[in-house]
Scaffold this active site. Structure first.
Site, short mmCIF file in Angstrom:
data_model
loop_
_atom_site.label_atom_id
_atom_site.label_comp_id
_atom_site.label_asym_id
_atom_site.label_seq_id
_atom_site.Cartn_x
_atom_site.Cartn_y
_atom_site.Cartn_z
N LYS A 1 0.84 -1.20 0.00
CA LYS A 1 0.00 0.00 0.00
C LYS A 1 0.88 1.25 0.00
O LYS A 1 0.67 2.16 -0.80
CB LYS A 1 -0.92 0.00 1.24
CG LYS A 1 -1.88 1.16 1.27
CD LYS A 1 -2.72 1.15 2.52
CE LYS A 1 -1.98 1.77 3.67
NZ LYS A 1 -2.81 2.00 4.87
N ASP B 1 -6.25 0.64 0.46
CA ASP B 1 -6.48 0.87 1.89
C ASP B 1 -7.89 0.40 2.25
O ASP B 1 -8.61 -0.17 1.42
CB ASP B 1 -6.27 2.35 2.23
CG ASP B 1 -7.37 3.21 1.65
OD1 ASP B 1 -8.17 2.72 0.82
OD2 ASP B 1 -7.45 4.39 2.01
#
Ligand code: SF4
Length: 229
Positions: free
Chosen positions: A140, A158
């Site tokens: 991420k 996310d």
């Protein structure tokens, strides 16, 4: 041309909309969210790449707003990579503790800054693979840096991205971040990925919320969303 195709599609009922291919659905969602949130960008404040690396580590299980406040103190004391690399993790922890998980975040930030200082002349590495090797940097974070700092294709999975993509029907019952990322790479034009994910965050905070019932009645995606809630 794309808009014409979709406007024809959307004259059909919701059942027809559900039969849209995921690629077409993705393009339409991208288009609508662009109109809804034209200026959506990263909500972590930073003016240098290494600061985004620090902030994204601090943002784990913490709000971006709180991170933006805490880093002001951190950068007042340690204004560059070299000074932060020289700091003891315990001293970093004292400052970043309000973000939660202070010990592990301070340890990762310290180790990460030391690598930048010793191996990259205080710069942030420019490849996804190198970023992934940095302490505390997962897919991420690496995607966020690639997209926001280097302007490269990126999919940032996310919590908002995962929740909304499942609800909308862009992915089907996938919760594991890497699997969601891989599924989205197949249907999101690469150049759209980074901004698309930022817009999902905005939409997830304002409309398709996690802690309350989502506000489908005022959602710009209501007629095309699978509403897998
Ligand atoms: S229609 Fe409802 S579930 Fe679908 S994206 Fe909008 S708020 Fe979320």
């Amino acid at each position: 041309m794309q808009a014409t195709v979709f406007s024809e599609l959307f004259n059909y009922d919701i059942g027809e909309a559900k039969r849209m291919t995921k690629e077409k659905l993705a393009l339409e969602v991208i288009d609508r969210l662009k109109k809804e949130y034209p200026d959506a960008g990263c909500t972590l404040d930073y003016d240098q790449a290494w600061k985004l690396l620090v902030s994204v580590r601090l943002a784990a299980q913490c709000t971006d707003a709180r991170v933006n406040v805490v880093v002001e103190d951190l950068y007042a004391k340690y204004p560059d990579v070299a000074s932060l690399a020289a700091a003891e993790p315990e001293d970093i922890e004292t400052i970043v503790r309000p973000c939660g998980l202070g010990k592990s975040k301070a340890r990762d930030i310290s180790a990460c800054m030391r690598i930048l200082h010793e191996q990259y002349a205080d710069n942030v590495p420019t490849t996804f693979e190198e970023l992934l090797k940095l302490p505390g940097v997962g897919r991420k974070s690496a995607n966020l840096i690639m997209g926001d700092v280097f302007g490269k294709p990126a999919i940032v999975t996310d919590t908002h991205c995962i929740r909304l993509c499942n609800r909308i029907g862009l992915v089907d019952g996938i919760k594991e971040p890497k699997k969601v990322e891989m599924a989205l790479w197949k249907i999101i034009p690469p150049e759209e990925g980074s901004d698309f994910c930022h817009r999902l965050v905005y939409h997830g905070r304002e409309v398709c919320t996690a802690r309350t019932k989502p506000y489908c009645d005022r959602c710009c995606l209501a007629d095309i969303c699978a509403k897998n809630i």
